[in-house]
Design an enzyme around this catalytic site. Sequence first.
Site, PDB file in Angstrom:
ATOM      1  N   TYR A 136      53.796  -7.137 -19.879  1.00 21.99           N
ATOM      2  CA  TYR A 136      53.384  -7.118 -21.295  1.00 21.99           C
ATOM      3  C   TYR A 136      54.022  -8.293 -22.038  1.00 21.99           C
ATOM      4  CZ  TYR A 136      53.185  -5.026 -26.062  1.00 21.99           C
ATOM      5  OH  TYR A 136      52.986  -4.773 -27.406  1.00 21.99           O
ATOM      6  N   LYS A 140      52.147 -11.464 -23.882  1.00 25.02           N
ATOM      7  CA  LYS A 140      52.253 -11.571 -25.346  1.00 25.02           C
ATOM      8  C   LYS A 140      52.872 -12.910 -25.751  1.00 25.02           C
ATOM      9  CE  LYS A 140      50.789  -7.628 -27.157  1.00 25.02           C
ATOM     10  NZ  LYS A 140      49.723  -7.588 -28.147  1.00 25.02           N
TER      11      LYS A 140
HETATM   12  P1  NAP Z   1      46.849   1.521 -29.541  1.00 21.40           P
HETATM   13  O1  NAP Z   1      46.952   2.597 -30.541  1.00 21.40           O
HETATM   14  O2  NAP Z   1      47.107   1.845 -28.100  1.00 21.40           O
HETATM   15  O3  NAP Z   1      45.419   0.845 -29.674  1.00 21.40           O
HETATM   16  C1  NAP Z   1      45.017  -0.141 -28.777  1.00 21.40           C
HETATM   17  C2  NAP Z   1      43.692  -0.656 -29.254  1.00 21.40           C
HETATM   18  O4  NAP Z   1      43.251  -1.677 -28.357  1.00 21.40           O
HETATM   19  C3  NAP Z   1      42.593   0.411 -29.292  1.00 21.40           C
HETATM   20  O5  NAP Z   1      41.774   0.175 -30.407  1.00 21.40           O
HETATM   21  C4  NAP Z   1      41.843   0.157 -27.993  1.00 21.40           C
HETATM   22  O6  NAP Z   1      40.479   0.537 -28.056  1.00 21.40           O
HETATM   23  C5  NAP Z   1      41.938  -1.363 -27.918  1.00 21.40           C
HETATM   24  N1  NAP Z   1      41.761  -1.847 -26.555  1.00 21.40           N
HETATM   25  C6  NAP Z   1      42.573  -1.632 -25.478  1.00 21.40           C
HETATM   26  N2  NAP Z   1      42.044  -2.218 -24.393  1.00 21.40           N
HETATM   27  C7  NAP Z   1      40.897  -2.825 -24.796  1.00 21.40           C
HETATM   28  C8  NAP Z   1      39.894  -3.587 -24.142  1.00 21.40           C
HETATM   29  N3  NAP Z   1      39.979  -3.857 -22.827  1.00 21.40           N
HETATM   30  N4  NAP Z   1      38.849  -4.032 -24.867  1.00 21.40           N
HETATM   31  C9  NAP Z   1      38.755  -3.774 -26.188  1.00 21.40           C
HETATM   32  N5  NAP Z   1      39.666  -3.071 -26.879  1.00 21.40           N
HETATM   33  C10 NAP Z   1      40.718  -2.598 -26.178  1.00 21.40           C
HETATM   34  O7  NAP Z   1      47.833   0.305 -29.871  1.00 21.40           O
HETATM   35  P2  NAP Z   1      48.579  -0.055 -31.231  1.00 21.40           P
HETATM   36  O8  NAP Z   1      49.906   0.618 -31.173  1.00 21.40           O
HETATM   37  O9  NAP Z   1      47.664   0.155 -32.394  1.00 21.40           O
HETATM   38  O10 NAP Z   1      48.850  -1.611 -31.005  1.00 21.40           O
HETATM   39  C11 NAP Z   1      48.212  -2.607 -31.785  1.00 21.40           C
HETATM   40  C12 NAP Z   1      48.901  -3.924 -31.490  1.00 21.40           C
HETATM   41  O11 NAP Z   1      50.264  -3.851 -31.901  1.00 21.40           O
HETATM   42  C13 NAP Z   1      48.915  -4.313 -30.024  1.00 21.40           C
HETATM   43  O12 NAP Z   1      48.632  -5.687 -29.881  1.00 21.40           O
HETATM   44  C14 NAP Z   1      50.341  -4.003 -29.582  1.00 21.40           C
HETATM   45  O13 NAP Z   1      50.736  -4.832 -28.505  1.00 21.40           O
HETATM   46  C15 NAP Z   1      51.115  -4.284 -30.842  1.00 21.40           C
HETATM   47  N6  NAP Z   1      52.399  -3.575 -30.988  1.00 21.40           N
HETATM   48  C16 NAP Z   1      52.448  -2.214 -30.891  1.00 21.40           C
HETATM   49  C17 NAP Z   1      53.675  -1.572 -31.058  1.00 21.40           C
HETATM   50  C18 NAP Z   1      53.794  -0.052 -31.032  1.00 21.40           C
HETATM   51  O14 NAP Z   1      54.928   0.453 -31.151  1.00 21.40           O
HETATM   52  N7  NAP Z   1      52.718   0.707 -30.911  1.00 21.40           N
HETATM   53  C19 NAP Z   1      54.838  -2.318 -31.337  1.00 21.40           C
HETATM   54  C20 NAP Z   1      54.725  -3.707 -31.448  1.00 21.40           C
HETATM   55  C21 NAP Z   1      53.495  -4.322 -31.272  1.00 21.40           C
HETATM   56  P3  NAP Z   1      39.975   2.056 -27.722  1.00 21.40           P
HETATM   57  O15 NAP Z   1      41.006   2.985 -28.275  1.00 21.40           O
HETATM   58  O16 NAP Z   1      38.678   2.132 -28.444  1.00 21.40           O
HETATM   59  O17 NAP Z   1      39.896   2.151 -26.245  1.00 21.40           O
END
Ligand code: NAP
Length: 322
Positions: A136, A140
Amino acid sequence: MKKVLVTGGTGLVGKALEEVIKQQQPKDEEWYFAGSKDADLKDLMATQALFDKVKPTHVIHLAAMVGGLFHNMNNNLDFLRHNLLINDHVLQTAHKHKCTKVVSCLSTCIFPDKTTYPIDETMVHNGPPHPSNYGYSYAKRLIDIQNHAYHDKYGHSFTSVIPCNIFGPHDNYQPEVSHVIPGMIYRMHKLINEDEPDKPESEKVFTVYGSGKPLRQFIYSLDLAELMIWVLRNYDSVEPIVLSVDEQQEVTIYEVAEAIAKAFDFKGKLVCDVSKADGQYKKTASNAKLRSLLPDYTFTEFDKAIKSSVEWFRSNFDQARK
Ligand code: NAP
Ligand code: GDP
């Protein structure tokens, strides 16, 4: 009129952005929230078809393979490959479509494992990441390299934000995938309502994975959404910007369990299982750059945001990802 495409628009952060935009009702922006059903962004043709359909002028790129410590430890290869593909397809297609701006998402967990604290935007590439999530992390980190390369070659305004750990409504509660807060919320809900039905709640034991000692900064997804919208509209640099709560707002994993127990009014005991991994001990990040630009931003109080997140989970149990 700006047309903003949000990739990952169905996830934790995407849903928070949708909620904030619904409240703001901007007159000069139209927003499109895409999930993986709209397009599998690992597929270049599908990515192009999505951009052809939406015709975005701006992109908030959230889509990624995302998961907590245990999911990362078991799936580094997939985290690397899926995220490399998704990011390359989105950035190259945004370039082809002459998008004015792309804001992508890094994370404070991609920083070097061995480092000085607090970490800041200048340190992303300084050394190997923690071994638990190198797939990851390297995928990133390359977003930042790509952003600079697009800027050097074409002058594009492709940038990135670096959030700390995020939580809120619409989180991913799937036990084998989830981050610590949604993981604990689901497990505590199950312990109170389903497990050991004959036992009084006061005798039930909730397990905190690991020692409970690691430190984390947590941002409420709705706060992050407000800040990302501000970045899209006002932040004009290719260099990443940390979007995190203040350093003093860092909490231990045990304190997280206590806050969740309080929100559930859980009457039992919390016990740490040290046979489970702790992951990175801490990744304390400085939000000084953010504070220099937005000195008065007030983050939602942690306990209050945990309470809202627990309430959301209880009221939306049937639809929650679990
Ligand atoms: P999440 O709730 O797991 O959502 C992931 C999203 O990405 C969903 O909308 C999913 O679509 C979409 N997705 C995954 N694989 C895909 C693919 N192959 N094609 C198209 N869409 C795809 O994640 P999140 O927590 O909102 O994360 C958002 C961003 O923040 C990410 O870039 C993550 O790396 C970053 N981030 C997250 C955290 C954390 O603590 N959660 C911390 C720091 C940074 P579906 O649900 O429709 O499948
Ligand atoms: P990280 O911040 O990237 O390390 O990822 P997580 O959000 O998965 O947090 C991991 C930390 O929380 C580690 O110290 C784990 O031992 C601890 N932890 C305690 N209970 C849980 C749980 O139910 N799920 C997860 N994912 N981590 C937990």
